[in-house]
Enzyme design. Structure first.
Site, PDB file in Angstrom:
ATOM      1  N   ARG A   1       0.850  -1.184   0.000  1.00 26.94           N
ATOM      2  CA  ARG A   1       0.000   0.000   0.000  1.00 26.94           C
ATOM      3  C   ARG A   1       0.884   1.231   0.000  1.00 26.94           C
ATOM      4  O   ARG A   1       2.101   1.133   0.094  1.00 26.94           O
ATOM      5  CB  ARG A   1      -0.964  -0.022   1.204  1.00 26.94           C
ATOM      6  CG  ARG A   1      -0.244  -0.524   2.440  1.00 26.94           C
ATOM      7  CD  ARG A   1      -0.545   0.155   3.679  1.00 26.94           C
ATOM      8  NE  ARG A   1      -0.496   1.579   3.577  1.00 26.94           N
ATOM      9  CZ  ARG A   1       0.620   2.305   3.746  1.00 26.94           C
ATOM     10  NH1 ARG A   1       1.803   1.746   3.990  1.00 26.94           N
ATOM     11  NH2 ARG A   1       0.576   3.617   3.670  1.00 26.94           N
ATOM     12  N   LYS A   9      -5.268   9.975   2.390  1.00 31.37           N
ATOM     13  CA  LYS A   9      -6.003   9.122   3.332  1.00 31.37           C
ATOM     14  C   LYS A   9      -7.095   9.902   4.070  1.00 31.37           C
ATOM     15  O   LYS A   9      -6.867  11.022   4.526  1.00 31.37           O
ATOM     16  CB  LYS A   9      -5.008   8.512   4.320  1.00 31.37           C
ATOM     17  CG  LYS A   9      -5.588   7.630   5.402  1.00 31.37           C
ATOM     18  CD  LYS A   9      -6.472   6.523   4.877  1.00 31.37           C
ATOM     19  CE  LYS A   9      -5.764   5.613   3.896  1.00 31.37           C
ATOM     20  NZ  LYS A   9      -6.709   4.699   3.183  1.00 31.37           N
ATOM     21  N   ASP A  56      -2.184  10.774  -2.616  1.00 35.33           N
ATOM     22  CA  ASP A  56      -2.447   9.683  -3.562  1.00 35.33           C
ATOM     23  C   ASP A  56      -2.708  10.204  -4.969  1.00 35.33           C
ATOM     24  O   ASP A  56      -2.522   9.486  -5.948  1.00 35.33           O
ATOM     25  CB  ASP A  56      -3.624   8.834  -3.091  1.00 35.33           C
ATOM     26  CG  ASP A  56      -3.148   7.882  -2.008  1.00 35.33           C
ATOM     27  OD1 ASP A  56      -2.963   8.343  -0.864  1.00 35.33           O
ATOM     28  OD2 ASP A  56      -2.911   6.701  -2.329  1.00 35.33           O
ATOM     29  N   ARG A 103      -7.003  -0.453  -7.268  1.00 32.50           N
ATOM     30  CA  ARG A 103      -7.278   0.684  -6.373  1.00 32.50           C
ATOM     31  C   ARG A 103      -7.403   1.943  -7.247  1.00 32.50           C
ATOM     32  O   ARG A 103      -6.466   2.282  -7.976  1.00 32.50           O
ATOM     33  CB  ARG A 103      -6.158   0.871  -5.336  1.00 32.50           C
ATOM     34  CG  ARG A 103      -6.114  -0.265  -4.318  1.00 32.50           C
ATOM     35  CD  ARG A 103      -5.316   0.113  -3.097  1.00 32.50           C
ATOM     36  NE  ARG A 103      -6.084   0.913  -2.159  1.00 32.50           N
ATOM     37  CZ  ARG A 103      -5.552   1.503  -1.087  1.00 32.50           C
ATOM     38  NH1 ARG A 103      -4.256   1.385  -0.848  1.00 32.50           N
ATOM     39  NH2 ARG A 103      -6.300   2.214  -0.266  1.00 32.50           N
TER      40      ARG A 103
HETATM   41  O1  MRU Z   1      -4.745   3.231   1.836  1.00 32.87           O
HETATM   42  P1  MRU Z   1      -3.262   3.448   1.876  1.00 32.87           P
HETATM   43  O2  MRU Z   1      -2.610   2.920   3.100  1.00 32.87           O
HETATM   44  O3  MRU Z   1      -2.589   2.987   0.596  1.00 32.87           O
HETATM   45  O4  MRU Z   1      -3.128   5.033   1.915  1.00 32.87           O
HETATM   46  C1  MRU Z   1      -1.849   5.600   1.835  1.00 32.87           C
HETATM   47  C2  MRU Z   1      -1.867   7.072   1.935  1.00 32.87           C
HETATM   48  O5  MRU Z   1      -2.897   7.694   2.025  1.00 32.87           O
HETATM   49  C3  MRU Z   1      -0.564   7.770   1.828  1.00 32.87           C
HETATM   50  O6  MRU Z   1      -0.609   8.985   2.514  1.00 32.87           O
HETATM   51  C4  MRU Z   1      -0.248   8.055   0.351  1.00 32.87           C
HETATM   52  O7  MRU Z   1      -0.334   6.885  -0.414  1.00 32.87           O
HETATM   53  C5  MRU Z   1       1.061   8.674   0.162  1.00 32.87           C
HETATM   54  S1  MRU Z   1       2.323   7.672   0.807  1.00 32.87           S
HETATM   55  C6  MRU Z   1       3.728   7.799   0.181  1.00 32.87           C
END
Ligand code: MRU
Length: 351
Positions: A56, A251, A240, A98
């Site tokens: 992830r 997130k 993301d 995703r």
């Molecule tokens: O659902 P996840 O754990 O993949 O979410 C990750 C995040 O929201 C991170 O902040 C994002 O991917 C940036 S990490 C380098």
């Protein structure tokens, strides 16, 4: 029973061997208590690992998907005449795993472009390796660009996990903390636990503790109050997907943090490589938000939290409007407002 973090974590992602080799992923669903390495040799295995968050973090799933594409196409031996079409079909399966993290589609697009120019497995493997190596270098540059933001004696708050477990390298927001610590800056960190899957409590706290950086976990609901009481000097988060105007998906819970920072004049920086910017996306309203299984909200570790029959919502991300962002720390430097112009100029210079 809680475990003591080991001094060094196994690699988040590793490709073993040449183009005939296999992918190894540290299963993040088992952390922090078990260190289980998954050995994958099919695209389906990689899709499954991405969907259930065994791997992830936006940059990490981009790298995993690139190797997943090689694994999927390799299975089609003897290679079909329509190699590029077959590659596109496998890429679509991986991309659907995703929807919010644009790094996934970005990495697959790069691999597709590579096989269009030379349709061989060796080219796919080389492109995946190149993406991984570039992400490692990007992490290092983000750390270097952002390290000066962290002041001696300060408390930094972060959300979700943006470290070595979320990227191929040192991370995004956490890369800044690792770089500052290495320079001798001494600070402490508040890690939002990050409901519902607890990436902050399980992963960020593990990574920081393993690096010897003082960290305390706080429930997500505590963050605004601590910010209001002057107990946080800096907030660093990852992303993301960042739209052309600077609106940022990250997130779920990030938007609330940004609002609290704006209300109390605390700097709120988004740390992300250029591979997280989506120039085809004009603003945050166009960013697809992943809705995950509601069982993630209604139970923790298999233990039901709500009465039978209670329903839930589980948006995995939210969008922070660009006006709430102090700066973007990227692998190409720090972008200051106005962001639409800064983002356009940064990409124009790279052409
Ligand atoms: O659902 P996840 O754990 O993949 O979410 C990750 C995040 O929201 C991170 O902040 C994002 O991917 C940036 S990490 C380098």
């Amino acid at each position: 029973m809680a475990t003591t973090p080991p001094a060094a974590l196994p690699p988040t992602i590793a490709w073993i061997g040449d183009e005939t080799g296999h992918l190894e992923l540290l299963d993040q669903t088992r952390l922090p208590h078990e260190f289980v390495v998954l050995r994958l040799d099919s695209a389906e295995g990689v899709v499954d690992a991405i969907v259930r968050l065994a791997v992830r973090g936006a940059p990490a799933i981009g790298v995993a998907a690139a190797y997943g594409l090689l694994l999927g196409v390799r299975r089609l031996r003897p290679l079909p005449a329509a190699f590029v079409d077959a590659t596109r079909t496998v890429a679509a399966r991986l991309a659907a795993a995703r929807p919010t993290a644009v790094n996934l589609q970005w990495a697959l697009d790069r691999c597709l472009a590579a096989v269009r120019s030379q349709p061989t497995l060796a080219v796919l493997w080389q492109e995946a390796r190149r993406i991984q190596a570039e992400e490692i270098a990007s992490s290092r540059r983000m750390g270097e660009h952002g390290a000066a933001l962290v002041r001696d004696g300060s408390t930094v708050l972060t959300h979700c996990n943006t470290g070595r477990l979320a990227t191929a390298g040192d991370g995004t927001a956490l890369a800044i903390l690792f770089a500052a610590w290495k320079r001798g800056v001494r600070f402490s960190v508040l890690a939002d636990e990050t409901r519902p899957l607890l990436q902050g409590a399980r992963l960020t706290a593990l990574e920081l503790a393993a690096a010897g950086i003082p960290v305390q976990v706080v429930v997500d609901g505590a963050a605004a109050g601590l910010i209001a009481r002057g107990q946080v000097q800096l907030v660093l988060v990852g992303a993301d997907r960042i739209a052309l105007n600077g609106d940022t998906a990250n997130k779920v819970g990030t938007y609330g943090l940004a609002l609290a920072c704006a209300a109390h004049q605390v700097p709120f920086h988004v740390v992300a490589p250029l591979s997280t910017f989506d120039l085809r996306c004009a603003d945050g309203s166009k960013i697809p938000i992943e809705e995950r299984d509601t069982r993630e909200v209604l139970a923790v570790g298999g233990q039901a939290l709500a009465a039978n029959g209670v329903s839930a919502r589980n948006p995995a991300f939210d969008v922070t409007p660009a006006r709430l962002v102090t700066s973007f720390v990227t692998d190409a430097g720090i972008l200051q407002p106005p962001f639409p112009a800064a983002i356009k100029n940064t990409f124009a210079q790279r052409r």
